[in-house]
Enzyme design. Structure first.
Site, mmCIF file in Angstrom:
data_model
loop_
_atom_site.group_PDB
_atom_site.id
_atom_site.type_symbol
_atom_site.label_atom_id
_atom_site.label_comp_id
_atom_site.label_asym_id
_atom_site.label_seq_id
_atom_site.Cartn_x
_atom_site.Cartn_y
_atom_site.Cartn_z
ATOM 1 C CG ASN A 13 0.308 -4.481 -11.430
ATOM 2 O OD1 ASN A 13 -0.164 -4.283 -12.555
ATOM 3 N ND2 ASN A 13 -0.122 -3.838 -10.349
ATOM 4 C CE LYS B 21 2.045 -0.805 -10.004
ATOM 5 N NZ LYS B 21 2.487 0.030 -8.908
ATOM 6 C CG HIS C 200 -2.751 -2.263 -7.089
ATOM 7 N ND1 HIS C 200 -2.356 -0.957 -6.993
ATOM 8 C CD2 HIS C 200 -1.613 -3.011 -7.144
ATOM 9 C CE1 HIS C 200 -1.017 -0.913 -7.001
ATOM 10 N NE2 HIS C 200 -0.550 -2.155 -7.091
ATOM 11 C CD GLU D 196 -0.683 1.875 -8.539
ATOM 12 O OE1 GLU D 196 -1.000 1.244 -9.553
ATOM 13 O OE2 GLU D 196 0.472 1.875 -8.078
ATOM 14 C CD GLU E 205 1.257 -4.562 -4.188
ATOM 15 O OE1 GLU E 205 2.233 -4.858 -4.861
ATOM 16 O OE2 GLU E 205 0.310 -3.882 -4.618
ATOM 17 N N GLY F 140 6.570 1.859 -5.504
ATOM 18 C CA GLY F 140 7.142 2.822 -6.450
ATOM 19 C C GLY F 140 8.043 3.856 -5.815
ATOM 20 C CB SER G 56 10.515 -0.891 -3.598
ATOM 21 O OG SER G 56 9.887 0.353 -3.830
HETATM 22 P P1 13P Z 1 6.661 -1.315 -7.339
HETATM 23 O O1 13P Z 1 7.322 -2.673 -7.452
HETATM 24 O O2 13P Z 1 6.951 -0.422 -8.506
HETATM 25 O O3 13P Z 1 6.957 -0.687 -6.019
HETATM 26 O O4 13P Z 1 5.070 -1.560 -7.400
HETATM 27 C C1 13P Z 1 4.495 -2.511 -6.564
HETATM 28 C C2 13P Z 1 3.099 -2.723 -6.979
HETATM 29 O O5 13P Z 1 2.256 -1.851 -6.847
HETATM 30 C C3 13P Z 1 2.758 -4.020 -7.582
HETATM 31 O O6 13P Z 1 1.392 -4.183 -7.692
#
Ligand code: 13P
Length: 241
Positions: free
Chosen positions: A9, A11, A96, A98, A165, A171, A204
């Site tokens: 992803n 983003k 997601h 976010e 997740e 992150g 991560s």
């Molecule tokens: P990270 O791998 O940067 O932790 O992000 C995970 C994520 O949100 C994938 O959609």
């Protein structure tokens, strides 16, 4: 048969020219990868067309980072299924953490997006996961179960991917222990009532933990953020043992 889905992803990263540079390194790395797994990238909308051209004839599939439930209309900043299908998009990430956090997306809206994806022959990747506070208070399972039950309502379970997740692992560099991630994925499978449901882990994921995560009995792939932005890292993740 639960064929794993290894998805990156991106983003809000990667211009078209950066995507071209990336693909010149990444595609050779997955050229020989076994077709026992799906390899997917979800670029920003602006690079979907470029990515579709670059990945034609390769074993890379494309995902969008969202999809709307209407096919057209006054929905500023949204994207419709037919707009995605024009660019060979096969999957659509919905729910997601976010957009759940920054735009207050509800389980009801996420379910509408997922249903719209399925009825247009896109495979929704429905994200679920608890915050650090919810985990500390012992509420993780209840929260995830609600997200699974409401987010997957009326979906065809043969054509969906769930991504577990945990928000505190996104992150932050703090991966959820693989045994704990597997335990939650086992519960999600049980709550869904469908033993072949495909369930990814995200948070991560990196070259150093991919092999262990993929050796777990109930983890059928990964959803990767930061480490998918580097073609060498994501190449190593896609080529997990
Ligand atoms: P990270 O791998 O940067 O932790 O992000 C995970 C994520 O949100 C994938 O959609």
């Amino acid at each position: 048969m639960r064929k794993p889905v290894i998805a990156g992803n991106w983003k809000m990263h990667m211009t078209c020219s950066e995507a071209k540079d990336y693909m010149s390194v990444f595609l050779p790395l997955i050229k020989e990868t076994s077709n026992d797994r799906h390899i997917v990238i979800a670029p920003p909308f602006t690079s979907l067309s470029t990515m579709a051209d670059l990945s034609v004839m390769s074993n890379l599939e494309l995902s969008s980072q969202n999809v709307h439930w209407e096919d057209s209309g006054a929905f500023t900043a949204e994207i419709s299924p037919s707009m995605l299908l024009e660019h060979r998009v096969k999957y659509a990430i919905v729910g997601h953490s976010e957009p759940r956090k920054y735009f207050s997306e509800s389980d009801k809206q996420i379910n509408l997006r997922a249903k719209s994806a399925q009825s247009n022959h896109l495979i929704p990747i429905v994200c679920v996961g608890e915050t650090f506070e919810q985990r500390e208070k012992g509420e993780a399972e209840r929260v995830i179960r609600r997200q699974v039950e409401q987010g997957l309502e009326e979906l065809d379970f043969t054509n969906v991917v769930v991504a577990y997740e945990p928000i505190w692992a996104i992150g932050t560099g703090k991966t959820c222990e693989s045994i704990e991630a597997n335990r939650i994925c086992t519960l999600i499978r049980k709550w869904s009532g469908y033993s072949d449901l495909r369930i990814q882990y995200g948070g991560s994921v990196k070259p150093s933990n991919i092999d262990e995560l993929m050796s777990m009995s109930d983890i059928d792939g990964v959803l990767v953020g930061g480490a998918s932005l580097d073609p060498e890292s994501f190449g190593r993740i896609a080529n997990y043992n």
